[in-house]
Motif scaffolding. Structure first.
Motif, short mmCIF file in Angstrom:
data_model
loop_
_atom_site.label_atom_id
_atom_site.label_comp_id
_atom_site.label_asym_id
_atom_site.label_seq_id
_atom_site.Cartn_x
_atom_site.Cartn_y
_atom_site.Cartn_z
N MET A 258 0.84 -1.17 0.00
CA MET A 258 0.00 0.00 0.00
C MET A 258 0.89 1.23 0.00
SD MET A 258 -2.10 0.91 3.46
CE MET A 258 -0.98 1.07 4.81
N PHE A 259 0.50 2.20 -0.80
CA PHE A 259 1.23 3.45 -0.91
C PHE A 259 0.33 4.62 -0.54
CE2 PHE A 259 3.54 0.60 -3.66
CZ PHE A 259 4.86 0.93 -3.42
N LEU A 260 0.91 5.62 0.10
CA LEU A 260 0.18 6.82 0.48
C LEU A 260 0.72 8.01 -0.30
CD1 LEU A 260 -1.86 8.24 2.39
CD2 LEU A 260 0.06 8.57 3.96
N HIS A 261 -0.17 8.69 -1.01
CA HIS A 261 0.20 9.90 -1.75
C HIS A 261 0.25 11.04 -0.75
CE1 HIS A 261 -0.81 13.53 -4.15
NE2 HIS A 261 0.15 13.03 -4.89
N ILE A 262 1.42 11.68 -0.61
CA ILE A 262 1.57 12.74 0.40
C ILE A 262 1.75 14.13 -0.21
CG2 ILE A 262 2.43 11.19 2.18
CD1 ILE A 262 5.25 12.25 1.57
N GLY A 263 1.57 14.23 -1.52
CA GLY A 263 1.65 15.54 -2.17
C GLY A 263 2.49 15.50 -3.42
N GLN A 264 2.14 16.43 -4.34
CA GLN A 264 2.80 16.54 -5.64
C GLN A 264 2.92 15.14 -6.25
OE1 GLN A 264 2.59 19.21 -6.82
NE2 GLN A 264 3.58 20.87 -5.79
N GLU A 265 4.11 14.70 -6.53
CA GLU A 265 4.31 13.38 -7.15
C GLU A 265 5.00 12.42 -6.18
OE1 GLU A 265 6.34 13.97 -10.85
OE2 GLU A 265 4.84 15.38 -11.56
N THR A 266 4.74 12.59 -4.90
CA THR A 266 5.43 11.81 -3.88
C THR A 266 4.50 10.81 -3.21
OG1 THR A 266 6.84 13.73 -3.45
CG2 THR A 266 6.86 11.96 -1.81
N VAL A 267 4.93 9.56 -3.16
CA VAL A 267 4.21 8.52 -2.45
C VAL A 267 5.19 7.81 -1.52
CG1 VAL A 267 2.45 8.12 -4.21
CG2 VAL A 267 4.55 6.82 -4.30
N VAL A 268 4.67 7.29 -0.42
CA VAL A 268 5.50 6.51 0.52
C VAL A 268 4.79 5.20 0.81
CG1 VAL A 268 6.65 8.51 1.56
CG2 VAL A 268 4.52 7.68 2.53
N ARG A 269 5.56 4.20 1.14
CA ARG A 269 4.98 2.90 1.51
C ARG A 269 4.31 3.03 2.88
NH1 ARG A 269 6.48 -1.62 -1.14
NH2 ARG A 269 8.14 -1.42 -2.67
N GLY A 270 3.11 2.51 2.98
CA GLY A 270 2.36 2.58 4.23
C GLY A 270 3.08 1.94 5.40
N GLU A 271 3.75 0.82 5.14
CA GLU A 271 4.43 0.11 6.23
C GLU A 271 5.69 0.82 6.71
OE1 GLU A 271 5.59 -1.91 2.31
OE2 GLU A 271 3.72 -1.33 3.24
N GLU A 272 6.15 1.82 5.97
CA GLU A 272 7.33 2.59 6.38
C GLU A 272 6.98 3.81 7.22
OE1 GLU A 272 9.54 3.49 2.84
OE2 GLU A 272 10.15 1.41 2.54
N ILE A 273 5.70 4.14 7.31
CA ILE A 273 5.28 5.34 8.03
C ILE A 273 5.35 5.11 9.53
CG2 ILE A 273 3.37 6.94 8.49
CD1 ILE A 273 2.44 6.42 5.60
N ILE A 274 6.08 5.99 10.20
CA ILE A 274 6.16 5.98 11.66
C ILE A 274 5.09 6.88 12.24
CG2 ILE A 274 7.58 6.58 13.66
CD1 ILE A 274 10.02 5.82 11.93
N GLY A 275 4.89 8.04 11.60
CA GLY A 275 3.88 8.96 12.08
C GLY A 275 3.61 10.09 11.12
N ILE A 276 2.42 10.66 11.25
CA ILE A 276 2.01 11.82 10.46
C ILE A 276 1.69 12.92 11.48
CG2 ILE A 276 0.29 12.74 8.86
CD1 ILE A 276 -0.15 9.81 7.91
N PHE A 277 2.35 14.07 11.33
CA PHE A 277 2.26 15.11 12.35
C PHE A 277 1.85 16.45 11.75
CE2 PHE A 277 5.41 11.95 13.43
CZ PHE A 277 5.03 11.59 14.72
N ASP A 278 1.06 17.19 12.50
CA ASP A 278 0.67 18.54 12.13
C ASP A 278 1.84 19.47 12.43
OD1 ASP A 278 -0.47 21.31 13.13
OD2 ASP A 278 -1.94 20.45 11.75
N ILE A 279 2.31 20.16 11.43
CA ILE A 279 3.52 20.97 11.60
C ILE A 279 3.30 22.17 12.51
CG2 ILE A 279 3.42 22.60 9.64
CD1 ILE A 279 6.33 21.48 9.03
N GLU A 280 2.11 22.76 12.46
CA GLU A 280 1.84 23.95 13.27
C GLU A 280 1.75 23.61 14.75
OE1 GLU A 280 -1.65 27.25 13.70
OE2 GLU A 280 -1.12 26.58 11.68
N ASN A 281 1.09 22.52 15.07
CA ASN A 281 0.89 22.16 16.48
C ASN A 281 2.12 21.51 17.12
OD1 ASN A 281 -1.76 23.11 16.62
ND2 ASN A 281 -2.55 21.21 15.77
#
Length: 92
Positions: free
Chosen positions: A1-24
């Motif tokens: 499974m791949f996650l599209h994170i913007g523009q032409e960039t995708v990452v493997r779902g199993e490689e994701i450690i965390g998704i964080f809000d930059i402002e908070n």
């Protein structure tokens, strides 16, 4: 499974450690230090030139860590991740 994170960039779902809000999260000294250290090591990737809204921390199978700075909100990235994970589970 791949996650599209913007523009032409995708990452493997199993490689994701965390998704964080930059402002908070960047209000804390620890997070600012983490991001500064990742940038100094060359581990950050700016997905877009637009105003950043989130960052995604990933680690590949070899243990290499990357921090992707994205213009997409954490809420949108999480919805995408959940949808992809649900499809992956149903497809088994």
């Amino acid at each position: 499974m791949f996650l599209h994170i913007g523009q032409e960039t995708v990452v493997r779902g199993e490689e994701i450690i965390g998704i964080f809000d930059i402002e908070n999260t960047t209000v804390t000294k620890n997070t600012r230090g983490f991001l500064a250290a990742a940038e100094k090591k060359g581990h950050t990737v700016a997905v877009s030139a637009e105003l950043p809204k989130s960052f995604v921390v990933c680690r590949d199978k070899r243990g290499k860590e990357r921090v992707f700075i994205s213009q997409i909100s954490t809420a949108t990235l999480y919805k995408r991740y959940k949808a992809i994970a649900a499809k992956s589970i149903r497809g088994r």
